[in-house]
Design an enzyme around this catalytic site. Structure first.
Site, PDB file in Angstrom:
ATOM      1  N   ARG A   1       0.881  -1.181   0.000  1.00 22.57           N
ATOM      2  CA  ARG A   1       0.000   0.000   0.000  1.00 22.57           C
ATOM      3  C   ARG A   1       0.911   1.221   0.000  1.00 22.57           C
ATOM      4  NH1 ARG A   1      -5.308   1.409   3.529  1.00 22.57           N
ATOM      5  NH2 ARG A   1      -6.081   0.013   1.906  1.00 22.57           N
TER       6      ARG A   1
ATOM      7  N   HIS B   1      -7.429   0.720  -6.405  1.00 23.51           N
ATOM      8  CA  HIS B   1      -7.658  -0.148  -5.232  1.00 23.51           C
ATOM      9  C   HIS B   1      -8.323  -1.448  -5.722  1.00 23.51           C
ATOM     10  CE1 HIS B   1      -7.862  -1.298  -1.200  1.00 23.51           C
ATOM     11  NE2 HIS B   1      -8.734  -0.464  -0.695  1.00 23.51           N
TER      12      HIS B   1
ATOM     13  N   GLN C   1     -10.195  -4.036  -3.392  1.00 24.86           N
ATOM     14  CA  GLN C   1     -11.496  -3.598  -2.891  1.00 24.86           C
ATOM     15  C   GLN C   1     -12.583  -3.807  -3.942  1.00 24.86           C
ATOM     16  OE1 GLN C   1     -12.205  -2.093   0.348  1.00 24.86           O
ATOM     17  NE2 GLN C   1     -14.196  -2.777  -0.392  1.00 24.86           N
TER      18      GLN C   1
ATOM     19  N   ASP D   1     -17.081   7.391  -1.733  1.00 28.70           N
ATOM     20  CA  ASP D   1     -15.882   7.212  -0.907  1.00 28.70           C
ATOM     21  C   ASP D   1     -15.577   8.567  -0.265  1.00 28.70           C
ATOM     22  OD1 ASP D   1     -13.565   6.159   0.209  1.00 28.70           O
ATOM     23  OD2 ASP D   1     -12.415   6.198  -1.659  1.00 28.70           O
TER      24      ASP D   1
ATOM     25  N   CYS E   1     -16.197   1.641   0.547  1.00 28.23           N
ATOM     26  CA  CYS E   1     -15.068   0.769   0.918  1.00 28.23           C
ATOM     27  C   CYS E   1     -14.703   0.887   2.385  1.00 28.23           C
ATOM     28  CB  CYS E   1     -13.870   1.062   0.027  1.00 28.23           C
ATOM     29  SG  CYS E   1     -13.134   2.692   0.267  1.00 28.23           S
TER      30      CYS E   1
ATOM     31  N   ARG F   1     -13.511  -8.857   1.613  1.00 28.47           N
ATOM     32  CA  ARG F   1     -12.082  -8.630   1.353  1.00 28.47           C
ATOM     33  C   ARG F   1     -11.301  -9.882   1.756  1.00 28.47           C
ATOM     34  NH1 ARG F   1      -9.957  -3.441   1.390  1.00 28.47           N
ATOM     35  NH2 ARG F   1      -8.039  -4.505   0.791  1.00 28.47           N
TER      36      ARG F   1
HETATM   37  N1  NVA Z   1      -9.883   6.571  -1.313  1.00 31.23           N
HETATM   38  C1  NVA Z   1      -9.492   6.185   0.024  1.00 31.23           C
HETATM   39  C2  NVA Z   1      -9.692   4.721   0.222  1.00 31.23           C
HETATM   40  C3  NVA Z   1      -9.297   4.198   1.566  1.00 31.23           C
HETATM   41  C4  NVA Z   1      -9.493   2.730   1.702  1.00 31.23           C
HETATM   42  C5  NVA Z   1      -8.048   6.580   0.253  1.00 31.23           C
HETATM   43  O1  NVA Z   1      -7.233   6.390  -0.666  1.00 31.23           O
HETATM   44  O2  NVA Z   1      -7.731   7.093   1.322  1.00 31.23           O
HETATM   45  N1   CP Z   2     -11.209  -0.246   2.480  1.00 28.10           N
HETATM   46  C1   CP Z   2      -9.942  -0.313   2.906  1.00 28.10           C
HETATM   47  O1   CP Z   2      -9.012  -0.576   2.136  1.00 28.10           O
HETATM   48  O2   CP Z   2      -9.799  -0.108   4.234  1.00 28.10           O
HETATM   49  P1   CP Z   2      -8.448   0.103   5.047  1.00 28.10           P
HETATM   50  O3   CP Z   2      -7.911   1.450   4.670  1.00 28.10           O
HETATM   51  O4   CP Z   2      -8.853   0.020   6.492  1.00 28.10           O
HETATM   52  O5   CP Z   2      -7.479  -0.984   4.674  1.00 28.10           O
END
Ligand code: NVA
Ligand code: CP
Length: 308
Positions: A104, A131, A134, A220, A260, A288
């Site tokens: 990540r 992502h 997800q 989101d 998500c 997930r």
């Molecule tokens: N769009 C959000 C998703 C988190 C799971 C982010 O990138 O922070």
């Molecule tokens: N939806 C998701 O990826 O959640 P986290 O940021 O908690 O991993």
């Protein structure tokens, strides 16, 4: 040795997703029956986090344990990656010690460079652009509730972020349509995310219009990780983009709501919608675990016969 990475949703074709969903159903059913399934008993997953996470960390770590393997959490906060060790060098070293790596991070280019120097498969656990894990879970969840997503309409309300981009890629693979509504200045960039045409999405300035007749409404956070300095500006810019009961009432009667998570009640979604009868966010989160177990099994063992 031949192996695949999962860096963006269109790294896999429709047939591979059909296979993964079939495996997911079986793996989920075995898990719910407390039946042990340890196909990865001698395998190790490294999980590299450059951003915070609850669901992604837990689902990969628990998933790997449940498949009989081991998972190691690495944060850029306390590894040499956070002190400037080149991504290429880290990839060469880490991939000599483990069988699979989940990352990540920020720019997609980082994960691409990591993958180019890795001896083992790399999984995208979220980048600024995508992502894919997800959306794999979201589509599996949609199918569990409503059957095939082919020909359906998904309304995306809000930021043109990693989730939005991945929905747009998925629409081409599963042949559904995304009605996208983003505020001025937050438009999607179809070239950047490699869309092949314009037939699987339509843009709407007015979010209420995007939702009309939709089978699934999804949104989101207004401010994704890495964009925190823009949070105040975004609160103003996205003020009309809250998915509330009034907006949901324009979708089909049996429309589902997805997010998500983590969610901000009262910003991108009202509490009534998030906690309401059309919301499937908790199943979406749980899936997930199951979909990623199928993904890890596939990346490490290839295709297996049904029921084994
Ligand atoms: N769009 C959000 C998703 C988190 C799971 C982010 O990138 O922070
Ligand atoms: N939806 C998701 O990826 O959640 P986290 O940021 O908690 O991993």
């Amino acid at each position: 040795m031949q192996f695949k990475h999962f860096l963006q949703f269109n790294d896999f074709c429709r047939e591979e997703y059909e296979y993964l969903f079939e495996r997911t159903r079986w793996i989920k059913q075995e898990f719910k029956q407390y039946r042990q399934y340890w196909p990865l008993s001698d395998r190790t997953l490294a999980m590299i986090f450059d951003k915070n996470s609850t669901r992604t960390r837990l689902s990969f770590e628990a998933g790997m344990h449940q498949l009989g393997g081991a998972a190691i959490y690495l944060s850029t906060r306390d590894t040499q990656l956070g002190r400037g060790e080149p991504v290429e060098d880290a990839a060469r070293v880490i991939s000599r010690m483990v069988d699979l790596i989940m990352i990540r991070t920020y720019e997609h280019d980082i994960i691409k460079r990591f993958a180019e120097n890795s001896r083992v498969p790399i999984i995208n656990g979220l980048t600024d652009e995508y992502h894919p894990c997800q959306i794999m879970s979201d589509i599996f969840t949609y199918i569990e509730y409503r059957g095939s997503i082919e020909g359906r309409t998904v309304a995306w309300i809000g930021d043109s972020n990693n989730m939005c981009n991945t929905w747009l890629q998925a629409a081409e693979i599963f042949n559904f349509k995304v009605n996208v509504s983003t505020p001025p200045g937050y438009d999607i960039n179809p070239e950047r995310i490699g869309l092949s045409g314009t037939t699987h999405y339509e843009k709407f300035a007015n979010p209420h219009k995007a939702v009309i007749g939709a089978d699934l409404v999804t949104t989101d956070v207004w401010t994704s990780m890495g964009f925190e300095s823009e949070a105040e500006q975004r609160k103003n810019d996205f003020a009309e983009f809250c998915v509330d009961e009034e907006m949901m009432s324009l979708a089909k009667n049996n429309a589902l709501f997805m997010h998500c998570l983590p969610a901000h009640r009262g910003e991108e979604v009202s509490a009534e919608v998030l906690d309401g009868p059309q919301s499937v966010v908790w199943d979406e989160a749980e899936n997930r675990l199951h979909t990623q177990k199928a993904l890890m099994e596939y990346l490490l063992l290839g295709k297996l016969d049904a029921g084994s």
